[in-house]
Design a protein around this motif. Sequence first.
Motif, PDB file in Angstrom:
ATOM      1  N   GLN A  37       0.849  -1.187   0.000  1.00  0.00           N
ATOM      2  CA  GLN A  37       0.000   0.000   0.000  1.00  0.00           C
ATOM      3  C   GLN A  37       0.884   1.236   0.000  1.00  0.00           C
ATOM      4  O   GLN A  37       1.520   1.558   1.007  1.00  0.00           O
ATOM      5  CB  GLN A  37      -0.934   0.021   1.212  1.00  0.00           C
ATOM      6  CG  GLN A  37      -1.902   1.199   1.203  1.00  0.00           C
ATOM      7  CD  GLN A  37      -2.763   1.261   2.450  1.00  0.00           C
ATOM      8  OE1 GLN A  37      -2.336   0.839   3.524  1.00  0.00           O
ATOM      9  NE2 GLN A  37      -3.975   1.778   2.315  1.00  0.00           N
ATOM     10  N   ILE A  38       0.947   1.897  -1.140  1.00  0.00           N
ATOM     11  CA  ILE A  38       1.619   3.184  -1.207  1.00  0.00           C
ATOM     12  C   ILE A  38       0.757   4.190  -0.466  1.00  0.00           C
ATOM     13  O   ILE A  38      -0.469   4.125  -0.533  1.00  0.00           O
ATOM     14  CB  ILE A  38       1.862   3.589  -2.672  1.00  0.00           C
ATOM     15  CG1 ILE A  38       2.831   2.586  -3.312  1.00  0.00           C
ATOM     16  CG2 ILE A  38       2.406   5.006  -2.768  1.00  0.00           C
ATOM     17  CD1 ILE A  38       3.014   2.740  -4.801  1.00  0.00           C
ATOM     18  N   VAL A  43      -4.758  -0.856  -1.476  1.00  0.00           N
ATOM     19  CA  VAL A  43      -3.915  -2.008  -1.203  1.00  0.00           C
ATOM     20  C   VAL A  43      -3.816  -2.856  -2.471  1.00  0.00           C
ATOM     21  O   VAL A  43      -4.831  -3.184  -3.095  1.00  0.00           O
ATOM     22  CB  VAL A  43      -4.522  -2.840  -0.052  1.00  0.00           C
ATOM     23  CG1 VAL A  43      -3.664  -4.043   0.249  1.00  0.00           C
ATOM     24  CG2 VAL A  43      -4.682  -1.970   1.194  1.00  0.00           C
ATOM     25  N   MET A  89       3.806   0.693   2.506  1.00  0.00           N
ATOM     26  CA  MET A  89       3.512  -0.220   3.606  1.00  0.00           C
ATOM     27  C   MET A  89       3.350  -1.601   2.995  1.00  0.00           C
ATOM     28  O   MET A  89       2.620  -1.759   2.010  1.00  0.00           O
ATOM     29  CB  MET A  89       2.203   0.220   4.281  1.00  0.00           C
ATOM     30  CG  MET A  89       1.958  -0.423   5.611  1.00  0.00           C
ATOM     31  SD  MET A  89       2.945   0.357   6.883  1.00  0.00           S
ATOM     32  CE  MET A  89       2.030  -0.105   8.333  1.00  0.00           C
TER      33      MET A  89
END
Lengths: 117, 116
Positions: A37-38, A43, A89
Amino acid sequence: EPEVTQTPSHQVTQMGQEVILRCVPISNHLYFYWYRQILGQKVEFLVSFYNNEISEKSEIFDDQFSVERPDGSNFTLKIRSTKLEDSAMYFCASGGPGAGGQFYGYTFGSGTRLTVV
Amino acid sequence: AQTVTQSQPEMSVQEAETVTLSCTYDTSESDYYLFWYKQPPSRQMILVIRQEAYKQQNATENRFSVNFQKAAKSFSLKISDSQLGDAAMYFCAYRSAGVSYGKLTFGQGTILTVHP
């Protein structure tokens, strides 16, 4: 309640360096996943792993990425030469039957925040 | 390929009120699973509720319920008696039933703010 554990929670690395993100899935689960997940975005699926091999991977999961289950409990994601755009993430998840043996869902870890500088 | 669309980037609700988050999806499959995940500021992904496509009955989990309209490919989440702890990003997700434990496809997310 069983948990998926991810380490480290935050990692800072220099561009071009290798990183290994670690996950301990739920012990009786057989299916393992990595998602990314930028910041502020949705996601995205990276890869799924079952029976000691990759079962599916996305176009994001190129030759710079690899996964491994080295010892029957850990599940790792390696990025060989990190780029700035790998900052995100990274979530590990595992899937397995719930009570009664039926499919229930997936349990996600708390994520590793990777920052590439 | 399946796609999931959440058309509401942000929603807000007063504490104790009810709010509905929208989700639509596109698929040619007849059997699948749908999920709502909650992502609080800690960024952990927490399963809120799931729905099997073959079940006509809408799923409920305490204050959370869904309105599953298979023909319209719509899967909305209703949160009743909203609490401050419900404030989070909510993601709708799709999983094909044709692949054992296949991947999840997520929507873009809806940020829910709960006002006291």
